[in-house]
Motif scaffolding. Structure first.
Motif, PDB file in Angstrom:
ATOM      1  N   LYS A 117     -63.101   5.547 -39.771  1.00 41.21           N
ATOM      2  CA  LYS A 117     -64.299   6.118 -40.380  1.00 41.21           C
ATOM      3  C   LYS A 117     -65.050   6.954 -39.348  1.00 41.21           C
ATOM      4  CE  LYS A 117     -64.584   2.611 -43.849  1.00 41.21           C
ATOM      5  NZ  LYS A 117     -63.674   1.534 -43.546  1.00 41.21           N
ATOM      6  N   ARG A 118     -65.251   8.209 -39.673  1.00 40.32           N
ATOM      7  CA  ARG A 118     -65.953   9.144 -38.819  1.00 40.32           C
ATOM      8  C   ARG A 118     -67.097   9.768 -39.613  1.00 40.32           C
ATOM      9  NH1 ARG A 118     -63.378   6.432 -35.959  1.00 40.32           N
ATOM     10  NH2 ARG A 118     -61.707   7.043 -34.572  1.00 40.32           N
ATOM     11  N   LYS A 159     -60.313   9.073 -42.005  1.00 44.97           N
ATOM     12  CA  LYS A 159     -59.015   9.452 -41.434  1.00 44.97           C
ATOM     13  C   LYS A 159     -58.029   8.354 -41.783  1.00 44.97           C
ATOM     14  CE  LYS A 159     -60.935  12.236 -37.760  1.00 44.97           C
ATOM     15  NZ  LYS A 159     -60.182  13.467 -37.790  1.00 44.97           N
ATOM     16  N   ARG A 207     -69.495  13.287 -40.227  1.00 48.36           N
ATOM     17  CA  ARG A 207     -69.621  14.730 -40.063  1.00 48.36           C
ATOM     18  C   ARG A 207     -71.082  15.117 -40.307  1.00 48.36           C
ATOM     19  NH1 ARG A 207     -66.898  18.878 -37.881  1.00 48.36           N
ATOM     20  NH2 ARG A 207     -67.330  20.794 -38.983  1.00 48.36           N
TER      21      ARG A 207
END
Length: 116
Positions: free
Chosen positions: A83-84, A98, A86
């Motif tokens: 988990k990212r 991802k 943005r």
């Protein structure tokens, strides 16, 4: 008893891998390797190495004849998601997932050498 090879935590989305796996299912291993080498998908690189590992397992661990092997089973399962975040407008944050994949390929011996 099938010869099995696993690939865990591959950093590629499962839906991208599934497209390429559908091309090689129930094919003889020499045809499957040729298909993977000439398929312009990023999943092909992962799957060539995995298929060669399954062939080596069949030959060394199960004493199978390589000329009679075929891809009896191949599937992909989703692995954990990275988990990212943005950054977006007005100070908001949107999530980026991802995805990872767990891929399995099983080989079996045909009663007689299979042709494509």
């Amino acid at each position: 008893m099938p010869a099995v090879a696993h690939l865990r935590y591959a950093r590629i989305a499962p839906r991208k891998v599934q497209i390429v796996l559908d091309l090689i299912r129930n094919k003889p291993v020499d045809v499957a390797v040729a298909i993977l080498k000439h398929t312009p998908k990023s999943a092909s690189e992962y799957l060539i190495k995995l298929l060669q590992s399954a062939i080596a397992n069949a030959e060394n661990n199960h004493a199978m004849d390589v000329s009679r092997l075929y891809v009896s089973e191949c599937f992909v399962c989703p692995g954990p998601m990275l988990k990212r975040i943005r950054p977006r407008a007005h100070g908001r944050a949107f999530p980026i997932l991802k995805r990872t994949s767990h891929v399995t390929i099983a080989l079996e011996e045909a009663a007689e050498p299979k042709n494509a």
